[in-house]
Scaffold this motif. Structure first.
Motif, PDB file in Angstrom:
ATOM      1  N   LEU A  58       0.836  -1.208   0.000  1.00 48.35           N
ATOM      2  CA  LEU A  58       0.000   0.000   0.000  1.00 48.35           C
ATOM      3  C   LEU A  58       0.865   1.250   0.000  1.00 48.35           C
ATOM      4  O   LEU A  58       0.575   2.229  -0.708  1.00 48.35           O
ATOM      5  CB  LEU A  58      -0.911   0.007   1.235  1.00 48.35           C
ATOM      6  CG  LEU A  58      -2.165  -0.847   1.203  1.00 48.35           C
ATOM      7  CD1 LEU A  58      -2.877  -0.768   2.550  1.00 48.35           C
ATOM      8  CD2 LEU A  58      -3.104  -0.385   0.092  1.00 48.35           C
ATOM      9  N   LEU A  59       1.929   1.212   0.788  1.00 45.75           N
ATOM     10  CA  LEU A  59       2.832   2.361   0.871  1.00 45.75           C
ATOM     11  C   LEU A  59       3.457   2.641  -0.491  1.00 45.75           C
ATOM     12  O   LEU A  59       3.541   3.805  -0.928  1.00 45.75           O
ATOM     13  CB  LEU A  59       3.915   2.073   1.913  1.00 45.75           C
ATOM     14  CG  LEU A  59       4.833   3.221   2.329  1.00 45.75           C
ATOM     15  CD1 LEU A  59       4.025   4.329   2.986  1.00 45.75           C
ATOM     16  CD2 LEU A  59       5.905   2.722   3.287  1.00 45.75           C
ATOM     17  N   ALA A  60       3.916   1.583  -1.153  1.00 46.96           N
ATOM     18  CA  ALA A  60       4.548   1.762  -2.466  1.00 46.96           C
ATOM     19  C   ALA A  60       3.540   2.216  -3.528  1.00 46.96           C
ATOM     20  O   ALA A  60       3.844   3.080  -4.354  1.00 46.96           O
ATOM     21  CB  ALA A  60       5.205   0.443  -2.900  1.00 46.96           C
ATOM     22  N   GLN A  61       2.358   1.644  -3.493  1.00 48.69           N
ATOM     23  CA  GLN A  61       1.369   1.962  -4.532  1.00 48.69           C
ATOM     24  C   GLN A  61       0.822   3.374  -4.390  1.00 48.69           C
ATOM     25  O   GLN A  61       0.597   4.057  -5.388  1.00 48.69           O
ATOM     26  CB  GLN A  61       0.222   0.946  -4.458  1.00 48.69           C
ATOM     27  CG  GLN A  61       0.624  -0.452  -4.909  1.00 48.69           C
ATOM     28  CD  GLN A  61      -0.494  -1.460  -4.768  1.00 48.69           C
ATOM     29  OE1 GLN A  61      -1.486  -1.226  -4.070  1.00 48.69           O
ATOM     30  NE2 GLN A  61      -0.353  -2.596  -5.425  1.00 48.69           N
ATOM     31  N   THR A  62       0.579   3.813  -3.162  1.00 46.38           N
ATOM     32  CA  THR A  62      -0.021   5.134  -2.981  1.00 46.38           C
ATOM     33  C   THR A  62       1.005   6.257  -3.119  1.00 46.38           C
ATOM     34  O   THR A  62       0.641   7.392  -3.435  1.00 46.38           O
ATOM     35  CB  THR A  62      -0.708   5.245  -1.598  1.00 46.38           C
ATOM     36  OG1 THR A  62       0.248   4.916  -0.569  1.00 46.38           O
ATOM     37  CG2 THR A  62      -1.879   4.305  -1.502  1.00 46.38           C
ATOM     38  N   SER A  63       2.295   5.957  -2.881  1.00 46.39           N
ATOM     39  CA  SER A  63       3.332   6.978  -3.080  1.00 46.39           C
ATOM     40  C   SER A  63       4.037   6.823  -4.419  1.00 46.39           C
ATOM     41  O   SER A  63       4.716   7.744  -4.886  1.00 46.39           O
ATOM     42  CB  SER A  63       4.368   6.903  -1.952  1.00 46.39           C
ATOM     43  OG  SER A  63       5.063   5.674  -1.987  1.00 46.39           O
ATOM     44  N   GLN A  64       3.910   5.628  -5.030  1.00 45.19           N
ATOM     45  CA  GLN A  64       4.551   5.299  -6.307  1.00 45.19           C
ATOM     46  C   GLN A  64       6.063   5.522  -6.231  1.00 45.19           C
ATOM     47  O   GLN A  64       6.685   6.005  -7.185  1.00 45.19           O
ATOM     48  CB  GLN A  64       3.909   6.079  -7.454  1.00 45.19           C
ATOM     49  CG  GLN A  64       2.437   5.780  -7.585  1.00 45.19           C
ATOM     50  CD  GLN A  64       1.781   6.363  -8.819  1.00 45.19           C
ATOM     51  OE1 GLN A  64       2.447   6.891  -9.681  1.00 45.19           O
ATOM     52  NE2 GLN A  64       0.466   6.274  -8.906  1.00 45.19           N
ATOM     53  N   PHE A  65       6.620   5.191  -5.089  1.00 46.47           N
ATOM     54  CA  PHE A  65       8.061   5.327  -4.873  1.00 46.47           C
ATOM     55  C   PHE A  65       8.447   4.419  -3.705  1.00 46.47           C
ATOM     56  O   PHE A  65       7.683   4.280  -2.742  1.00 46.47           O
ATOM     57  CB  PHE A  65       8.406   6.786  -4.555  1.00 46.47           C
ATOM     58  CG  PHE A  65       9.857   7.012  -4.231  1.00 46.47           C
ATOM     59  CD1 PHE A  65      10.819   7.006  -5.234  1.00 46.47           C
ATOM     60  CD2 PHE A  65      10.275   7.231  -2.923  1.00 46.47           C
ATOM     61  CE1 PHE A  65      12.161   7.209  -4.943  1.00 46.47           C
ATOM     62  CE2 PHE A  65      11.618   7.441  -2.620  1.00 46.47           C
ATOM     63  CZ  PHE A  65      12.558   7.432  -3.634  1.00 46.47           C
ATOM     64  N   VAL A  66       9.627   3.820  -3.812  1.00 43.03           N
ATOM     65  CA  VAL A  66      10.129   2.968  -2.727  1.00 43.03           C
ATOM     66  C   VAL A  66      11.590   3.331  -2.481  1.00 43.03           C
ATOM     67  O   VAL A  66      12.379   3.432  -3.433  1.00 43.03           O
ATOM     68  CB  VAL A  66      10.035   1.467  -3.082  1.00 43.03           C
ATOM     69  CG1 VAL A  66      10.443   0.623  -1.873  1.00 43.03           C
ATOM     70  CG2 VAL A  66       8.642   1.095  -3.539  1.00 43.03           C
ATOM     71  N   SER A  67      11.939   3.528  -1.221  1.00 42.43           N
ATOM     72  CA  SER A  67      13.333   3.815  -0.875  1.00 42.43           C
ATOM     73  C   SER A  67      13.805   2.858   0.204  1.00 42.43           C
ATOM     74  O   SER A  67      13.010   2.101   0.786  1.00 42.43           O
ATOM     75  CB  SER A  67      13.468   5.261  -0.390  1.00 42.43           C
ATOM     76  OG  SER A  67      12.891   5.396   0.891  1.00 42.43           O
ATOM     77  N   LEU A  68      15.104   2.901   0.479  1.00 44.32           N
ATOM     78  CA  LEU A  68      15.676   2.031   1.515  1.00 44.32           C
ATOM     79  C   LEU A  68      15.086   2.321   2.888  1.00 44.32           C
ATOM     80  O   LEU A  68      15.196   1.506   3.803  1.00 44.32           O
ATOM     81  CB  LEU A  68      17.199   2.206   1.562  1.00 44.32           C
ATOM     82  CG  LEU A  68      17.982   1.678   0.359  1.00 44.32           C
ATOM     83  CD1 LEU A  68      19.462   2.014   0.509  1.00 44.32           C
ATOM     84  CD2 LEU A  68      17.803   0.176   0.206  1.00 44.32           C
ATOM     85  N   ASP A  69      14.477   3.484   3.027  1.00 41.56           N
ATOM     86  CA  ASP A  69      13.884   3.874   4.305  1.00 41.56           C
ATOM     87  C   ASP A  69      12.850   2.851   4.799  1.00 41.56           C
ATOM     88  O   ASP A  69      12.682   2.687   5.999  1.00 41.56           O
ATOM     89  CB  ASP A  69      13.229   5.252   4.134  1.00 41.56           C
ATOM     90  CG  ASP A  69      12.461   5.666   5.362  1.00 41.56           C
ATOM     91  OD1 ASP A  69      13.108   6.033   6.360  1.00 41.56           O
ATOM     92  OD2 ASP A  69      11.209   5.615   5.333  1.00 41.56           O
ATOM     93  N   VAL A  70      12.189   2.166   3.887  1.00 38.24           N
ATOM     94  CA  VAL A  70      11.152   1.209   4.306  1.00 38.24           C
ATOM     95  C   VAL A  70      11.743   0.008   5.042  1.00 38.24           C
ATOM     96  O   VAL A  70      11.016  -0.723   5.717  1.00 38.24           O
ATOM     97  CB  VAL A  70      10.313   0.705   3.108  1.00 38.24           C
ATOM     98  CG1 VAL A  70       9.487   1.814   2.516  1.00 38.24           C
ATOM     99  CG2 VAL A  70      11.213   0.071   2.056  1.00 38.24           C
ATOM    100  N   LEU A  71      13.062  -0.194   4.890  1.00 43.69           N
ATOM    101  CA  LEU A  71      13.711  -1.323   5.570  1.00 43.69           C
ATOM    102  C   LEU A  71      14.527  -0.883   6.774  1.00 43.69           C
ATOM    103  O   LEU A  71      15.206  -1.700   7.399  1.00 43.69           O
ATOM    104  CB  LEU A  71      14.622  -2.067   4.585  1.00 43.69           C
ATOM    105  CG  LEU A  71      13.903  -2.893   3.519  1.00 43.69           C
ATOM    106  CD1 LEU A  71      14.853  -3.272   2.400  1.00 43.69           C
ATOM    107  CD2 LEU A  71      13.277  -4.134   4.124  1.00 43.69           C
ATOM    108  N   ASP A  72      14.461   0.401   7.106  1.00 47.99           N
ATOM    109  CA  ASP A  72      15.245   0.913   8.228  1.00 47.99           C
ATOM    110  C   ASP A  72      14.726   0.391   9.568  1.00 47.99           C
ATOM    111  O   ASP A  72      13.541   0.069   9.717  1.00 47.99           O
ATOM    112  CB  ASP A  72      15.221   2.443   8.245  1.00 47.99           C
ATOM    113  CG  ASP A  72      16.292   3.021   7.336  1.00 47.99           C
ATOM    114  OD1 ASP A  72      17.171   2.249   6.903  1.00 47.99           O
ATOM    115  OD2 ASP A  72      16.235   4.222   7.048  1.00 47.99           O
TER     116      ASP A  72
END
Length: 341
Positions: free
Chosen positions: A243-257
């Protein structure tokens, strides 16, 4: 008054009523979801923030399933959030733009990782579990950074394209579709989790959390139940990441912090672990406190947020829901006596 009475005085007159009372929807719970949906029209300027809250609540809900109900401590739950985000982002980048399919695939992949790593948790104490979960998250983060040709590395994954929800509702820059989409997913998964924790399976999980040795001696397949709930929680977290990726249409390393996992733990303490509503209420309180404190004191907002958490842990057993429980018991006692609250 009748609405308050039905909420504060559940049916516990019989043994069946006592067992079924937690599974019944109460008027205030229904009212909560109606208000949450109506904010789409009542507070259109806040839907971006509300979308973040809905996704965060789903992530914390997944942690509550393993920590609050099964007693599995984790410092690396963000691994599943991040994996789900990258899977959904990569699907969107490479032409698989259907959001529902992206959610399902991201949840399945995260669930597979949860299933594989769950066996590591069965081999040690709470401290071992903390280290194992943290280690899995760190490994995933380094892999995402290493394979930058796939994930984008430190620059992040860009070019994510997501199609209309159900082929009808395009994502807009104001976040209305994103909020409605995230809220609908949160409601469906909350409903499923509610049925799960109020079933005999959920009662077994609580028994395992209370005393795993005793439940094992009674013939309960303890390890199998822990593997199952850990896998289910990983699916939930993966869907939150998608959901986070789809609604922002962006993924960064921050999601694994690490801070993603730590924040989820803090929110669960704030709202109250072992109660599904604790994840939702805690997420709302945390986000609004964060926004308010960061606005009035940008340099010291973490100090005030930490102070609130310390006070709640010291004086409020069970977090915000602990305070609510005390107030509810007091009001139910007054209603039973026929007095005026």
């Amino acid at each position: 008054m009748s609405l308050l009475s039905s909420y504060f005085r559940p049916d516990t007159a019989t043994a069946t009523g006592t067992l079924l009372a937690p599974a019944r929807w109460r008027p205030l719970e229904i009212l909560f979801w109606l208000v949450a949906a109506s904010l789409l029209w009542l507070a259109p300027s806040k839907v971006l923030l509300l979308n973040e809250i809905a996704i965060l609540a789903l992530f914390v809900l997944s942690l509550d399933l393993i920590l609050g109900y099964a007693g599995i401590v984790s410092l690396g739950h963000g691994a599943f959030l991040g994996l789900g985000a990258y899977v959904a982002g990569l699907l969107g980048k490479h032409g698989f733009t259907d959001p529902i399919a992206g959610l399902l695939v991201a949840g399945a992949v995260s669930g597979l990782l949860g299933f594989v790593t769950s066996f590591l948790l069965l081999r040690g104490s709470d401290l071992t579990k903390l280290m194992v979960t943290l280690g899995v998250a760190l490994i995933l983060r380094e892999l995402a950074n290493k394979f930058s040709n796939i994930t984008g590395g430190a620059d992040g994954l860009t070019g994510v394209v997501i199609g209309p929800v159900l082929g009808l509702f395009e994502f807009d820059i104001f976040g209305k579709t994103a909020y409605a989409y995230s809220l609908a997913v949160l409601f469906v998964l909350f409903y499923v989790a509610r049925r799960l924790v109020n079933s005999p399976y959920g009662l077994l999980l609580r028994a395992i959390k209370g005393n795993s040795l005793r439940t094992g001696a009674m013939g309960v397949p303890t390890n199998r139940r822990l593997v199952q709930i850990y896998t289910i929680a990983a699916i939930y977290a993966g869907i939150a990441g998608a959901l986070l990726a789809q609604t922002s249409q962006f993924v960064s390393l921050d999601v694994l912090d690490f801070h993603r996992s730590a924040d989820a733990l803090l929110i669960l303490v704030l709202g109250g672990s072992g109660h599904l509503w604790g994840a939702v209420i805690g997420s709302i309180a945390f986000k609004f406190m964060y926004d308010y404190l960061a606005a009035i004191t940008p340099q010291y907002w973490q100090f005030w947020l930490g102070l609130v958490l310390v006070l709640i842990v010291l004086f409020g057993k069970g977090g915000i829901l602990g305070f609510v429980q005390v107030a509810r018991d007091w009001l139910a006692h007054r209603l039973k006596q026929g007095g005026v609250p």
